[in-house]
Enzyme design. Structure first.
Site, short mmCIF file in Angstrom:
data_model
loop_
_atom_site.label_atom_id
_atom_site.label_comp_id
_atom_site.label_asym_id
_atom_site.label_seq_id
_atom_site.Cartn_x
_atom_site.Cartn_y
_atom_site.Cartn_z
N ALA A 12 0.84 -1.20 0.04
CA ALA A 12 0.03 0.08 -0.10
C ALA A 12 0.76 1.26 0.08
O ALA A 12 0.43 2.39 -0.33
CB ALA A 12 -1.04 0.10 1.27
N SER A 13 2.15 1.21 0.17
CA SER A 13 2.88 2.49 0.24
C SER A 13 4.22 2.16 -0.50
O SER A 13 4.72 3.13 -0.78
CB SER A 13 3.28 2.76 1.77
OG SER A 13 4.19 1.64 2.16
N GLY A 15 6.54 -0.39 -3.47
CA GLY A 15 6.46 -1.74 -4.55
C GLY A 15 8.16 -2.14 -4.62
O GLY A 15 8.80 -1.10 -4.71
N ASP A 238 -1.05 -10.31 -1.29
CA ASP A 238 -0.01 -10.30 -0.70
C ASP A 238 0.23 -11.17 0.62
O ASP A 238 1.13 -11.80 0.85
CB ASP A 238 0.60 -8.90 -0.50
CG ASP A 238 -0.41 -7.85 0.31
OD1 ASP A 238 -1.22 -8.47 0.75
OD2 ASP A 238 0.04 -6.85 0.17
N THR A 239 -1.00 -11.00 1.68
CA THR A 239 -0.75 -11.65 2.60
C THR A 239 -0.73 -13.27 2.46
O THR A 239 0.00 -14.28 3.26
CB THR A 239 -1.99 -11.48 3.62
OG1 THR A 239 -2.01 -9.96 3.93
CG2 THR A 239 -1.93 -12.05 4.89
N THR A 259 1.86 -2.55 6.71
CA THR A 259 1.20 -1.58 6.58
C THR A 259 -0.24 -2.15 7.51
O THR A 259 -0.70 -1.14 8.27
CB THR A 259 0.52 -1.09 5.29
OG1 THR A 259 1.66 -0.56 4.60
CG2 THR A 259 -0.53 0.33 5.50
N GLN A 304 3.63 5.01 10.29
CA GLN A 304 3.94 5.74 8.84
C GLN A 304 3.32 7.04 8.80
O GLN A 304 3.96 8.16 8.40
CB GLN A 304 3.57 4.85 7.77
CG GLN A 304 4.01 3.57 7.53
CD GLN A 304 3.22 2.53 6.59
OE1 GLN A 304 2.37 3.08 5.96
NE2 GLN A 304 3.83 1.31 6.41
#
Length: 474
Positions: A12-13, A15, A238-239, A259, A304
């Site tokens: 989410a923040s 890559g 991704d998880t 995140t 963050q």
């Protein structure tokens, strides 16, 4: 150079793209490219910039060639729930609106008027979060029905990026389960559920499992980069990829720390019991049709945002060290309160919460950071207690994986709070899970158990034990 594969891991923040290959029985990684991913404001909504992300993927493919690698395959994983709709000419009908957008406020409650919460859970096994895909689609159905009427294809974010690479449309299983529209037992789109919501079933693609070979690059892309690759499906959630790489699975609870924090265990079947519903646990799909029984809770997003509000004056490591030096101050917030999902000012929101709950108000960066870390550890403890209650057993250890596993202060705090041994690593769990799934698809690794043993042999893990328990033994 050994035969290699390329993992695209987009969070989410940020890559990153990593080359992976097996040498002397160990998995080797090399980072090829890293880039930023951020939410942009577009048409009054918070959105993802998919064209920028796809451009970064192409840049990473070129970088792999320039660094002497010609990967045999590529696999993409991203976050879950978000999607795009395409028209009959395969043009975008929607922006890639982010789950952090408030458009779904109230949608979950409206659906409960049509379909009971219990039925939704018993059929899909997915936890209730206001941003799940089902509520995003319902928003469109309610406010922009003409868009859904024109839609011919539903693609989640990694599905769409794969489509740009290959021209082939498919929905990958692990990400599809996060929509709350897939039946947990048939592992197919729940057509009865879609009918009740009056959402066109025909827009959804065939669900393909991880290890599927989607296809080759479009000819124009392979000509541009100078070689061809198979586009394979890892767990595109991704998880799902991260959990595939968990090296210690027996009697172990994992925390995929990034995140978001995903806290759970792996099963061969979904657990759709009343207690799991009450505690809002999810049964998301995994590699080899295993289930990730977990709770999705707030993660390092909060720190963050704290870092951003303080104008990035401190690194994450400095904030952790500062928090660790604070004594005589303790406040905690409910990290899963919607107010922390996307506030304008995270520090102010934390302070407001503490004031409203008659707790000491954190007024310095170190106090704010300590409040965040204490709150995260407490939320982890609560989720672990609930898992052990549902399973009616005690788990011996916790395996923290992902980027957050590098936060030694938080790892120690988790050990102290839970009284369990904490194993930290691997930090690149998601990319590793992505790669081992590709290597299984290519026949270089035979089973998931073999893959996990390779992960265990290839990457170091650091152990943390409770200081409280140690002191008690003295």
């Amino acid at each position: 150079m050994p035969e290699c594969s390329l993992a695209v891991d987009i969070g989410a923040s940020s890559g990153k793209m990593l080359i992976g290959y097996i040498e002397k029985g160990k998995l080797n990684l090399k980072e090829i490219h890293r880039f930023e991913n951020k939410i942009i404001k577009k048409n009054q909504h918070f959105c993802w910039d998919l064209q920028a992300l796809f451009s970064e993927i192409l840049t990473g493919i070129h970088a792999s060639r320039n660094q002497g690698f010609t990967p045999k395959s590529i696999g993409i994983d991203t976050w879950a729930v978000d999607f795009v709709l395409l028209d009959e000419q395969d043009r975008l009908l929607t922006d890639a609106v982010s789950y952090r957008d408030p458009r779904t406020d109230g949608m979950m409650e409206e659906i409960f008027q049509k379909i009971s919460k219990e039925r939704l859970y018993l059929e899909t096994g997915i936890q209730f979060q206001k941003f799940n895909t089902i509520y995003q689609l319902y928003y469109l159905k309610k406010h922009y029905p003409e868009i859904l009427d024109r839609a011919k294809s539903f693609l989640m974010i990694p599905d769409y990026l794969n489509y740009l690479l290959t021209g082939i449309k498919a929905n990958e299983y692990t990400n599809a389960t996060s929509t709350q529209l897939v039946n947990a037992f048939t592992k197919k789109w729940d057509k009865d559920l879609l009918d009740q919501l009056r959402i066109n079933k025909e827009i959804f693609q065939e669900i393909l499992p991880p290890k599927s070979i989607l296809g080759n690059l479009k000819p124009e892309l392979s000509n541009e980069i100078g070689f061809d690759m198979n586009v394979l499906l890892p767990a595109t959630h991704d998880t799902g990829s991260a959990v595939a790489s968990v090296p210690e699975s027996a009697d172990t609870i994992y925390i995929s720390s990034g995140t978001w924090s995903l806290i759970g265990v792996e099963n061969n079947f979904p657990i759709c019991v009343t207690k799991a519903l009450d505690y809002n646990f999810t049964n998301e799909g995994g590699v080899d049709y295993r289930f990730r029984f977990l709770k999705n809770t707030m993660g390092l997003w909060m720190i963050q945002e704290v870092k951003r509000i303080y104008n990035n004056r401190y690194t994450f490591a400095e904030l952790a060290a500062m928090a660790n030096q604070v004594s005589g101050f303790y406040s905690q917030v409910n990290v899963d309160d919607d107010r922390f999902l996307k506030p304008e000012n995270m520090v102010q929101e934390i302070q407001n919460y503490c004031e409203e709950t008659n707790q000491p108000i954190p007024n310095t960066p170190e106090q704010v950071a300590k409040c965040v870390f204490d709150s995260l550890a407490e939320s982890y403890q609560m989720a672990i207690n609930q898992i052990e209650e549902i399973y009616e057993k005690e788990f011996k250890r916790i395996n923290v994986i992902g980027g957050g596993s590098q936060n030694e202060m938080l790892n120690q705090l988790i050990a102290d709070t839970t009284g369990k041994e904490v194993l930290a690593g691997p930090s690149e769990a998601t990319a590793i899970g992505n790669l081992i799934t590709q290597l299984m698809a290519l026949g270089q690794i035979q089973t998931l158990d073999e893959a996990r043993q390779m992960v265990k042999n290839s990457f170091e893990m650091k152990a943390f034990t409770s200081k409280n328990k140690t002191e008690g033994l003295k």
